[in-house]
Design an enzyme around this catalytic site. Structure first.
Site, short mmCIF file in Angstrom:
data_model
loop_
_atom_site.label_atom_id
_atom_site.label_comp_id
_atom_site.label_asym_id
_atom_site.label_seq_id
_atom_site.Cartn_x
_atom_site.Cartn_y
_atom_site.Cartn_z
N ALA A 85 -9.44 18.00 -11.58
CA ALA A 85 -8.24 17.98 -10.76
C ALA A 85 -7.17 18.84 -11.42
O ALA A 85 -6.83 18.60 -12.58
CB ALA A 85 -7.74 16.55 -10.57
N ASP A 191 -15.68 34.05 -22.89
CA ASP A 191 -15.14 34.73 -21.71
C ASP A 191 -13.81 34.09 -21.36
O ASP A 191 -13.56 33.69 -20.23
CB ASP A 191 -16.13 34.63 -20.54
CG ASP A 191 -15.77 35.54 -19.37
OD1 ASP A 191 -14.89 36.41 -19.54
OD2 ASP A 191 -16.38 35.39 -18.29
#
Length: 286
Positions: A85, A191
């Protein structure tokens, strides 16, 4: 691509009925497992990509520092993780992420280029193949396995002019003197651009989509700065309080950004080639 739906894949991989499927892109969907748990269901676009990502998430979680979504199931084609969330980025969350990254990096790796336990050697960074070949000397490893492979691809495709490639090759030639003090292999997200940071509604930052491997800890920090990250200075200050960085870190940022810029040149074309060459020139001038 498989014809299996994301909800069906989630049910098969978790052993729990799943419904409420909502497509977010061609390869990503939300689903709800029996009992109400919301999950993300991701379809791999490259061979071994789902397995590599699952292994990376587990490896990062194993450090006990950064927050990553729990892996609920996966195979060679699909990955099911908890849904995070999201909220808004804040200074406290950024500072906490800086400290947590310091702990993640300190957890270490067996070698530069070491894949996560159970992860494939032939992995991915985004949509680009990334081979995890272990090495003990960071300057040589970085040149041979993170810079030159993507430079060659960019030249071969016409995205990188040969004059620009010569500048990048000059960085590789001088890497031993440009790299700064020797560092042990760190456990990297790999990344870590801002798009792979979810600012949670719980006030914490959550990391997704890793290309995890053993590397130089400055690479994660340089990649975060490359495309902008909220409260970046606070994040770095908190990192440095937890784990001081070697003198000259700021001057080495372009050196570490060279790898992701070349990956972007390979994936997205010549628009990134100029940025890669500029980073190479800055690294040489440091």
């Amino acid at each position: 691509m498989t014809s299996e739906s994301p909800a069906a894949a989630a049910a098969r991989l978790t052993g729990r009925p799943a419904g409420g499927e909502r497509r977010l892109s061609g390869t990503l969907a939300e689903a709800v497992l029996d009992g109400g748990r919301a999950v993300m269901v991701k379809q791999a676009e490259g061979a071994g990509a789902a397995r590599a990502e699952a292994a990376g998430l587990r490896w990062l979680a194993g450090a006990g520092t950064v927050r990553v979504p729990a892996v609920r199931g996966g195979d060679d084609r699909w990955l099911v993780t908890d849904r995070v969330a999201t909220g808004r980025p804040g200074p406290a969350a950024a500072a906490r992420l800086g400290r947590d990254l310091a702990g993640l990096h300190a957890a270490g790796a067996p070698a530069f280029g070491a894949p996560p336990p159970g992860g494939p050697q032939d992995a991915w960074i985004g949509l680009a193949p990334m081979r995890n070949t272990p090495g003990q000397d960071w300057p040589r490893w970085y040149a041979e396995h993170r810079v030159l492979p993507y430079l060659r691809q960019a030249v071969d495709s016409g995205a990188m002019p040969r004059a620009g490639a010569a500048v990048v090759e000059g960085v590789c030639d001088r890497l031993p003197e440009l790299a700064g003090p020797a560092e042990p292999p760190a456990r990297l997200h790999g990344d870590l651009w801002n798009g792979n940071v979810l600012w949670g509604a719980d006030g914490h930052a959550w990391l997704i989509d890793p290309a995890a491997h053993g590397g130089h800890r400055e690479t994660d920090l340089a990649m975060l700065r490359l495309f902008g990250c909220p409260h970046m200075d606070l994040l770095v200050d908190a990192y440095r309080e937890a784990a001081p960085l070697a003198d000259g870190f700021a001057a080495r940022v372009p050196l570490h950004q060279l790898f992701p810029l070349l990956v972007h040149t390979v994936l997205f074309g010549s628009g990134y080639a100029g940025q890669a060459v500029a980073a190479a020139r800055a690294a040489l001038a440091a």
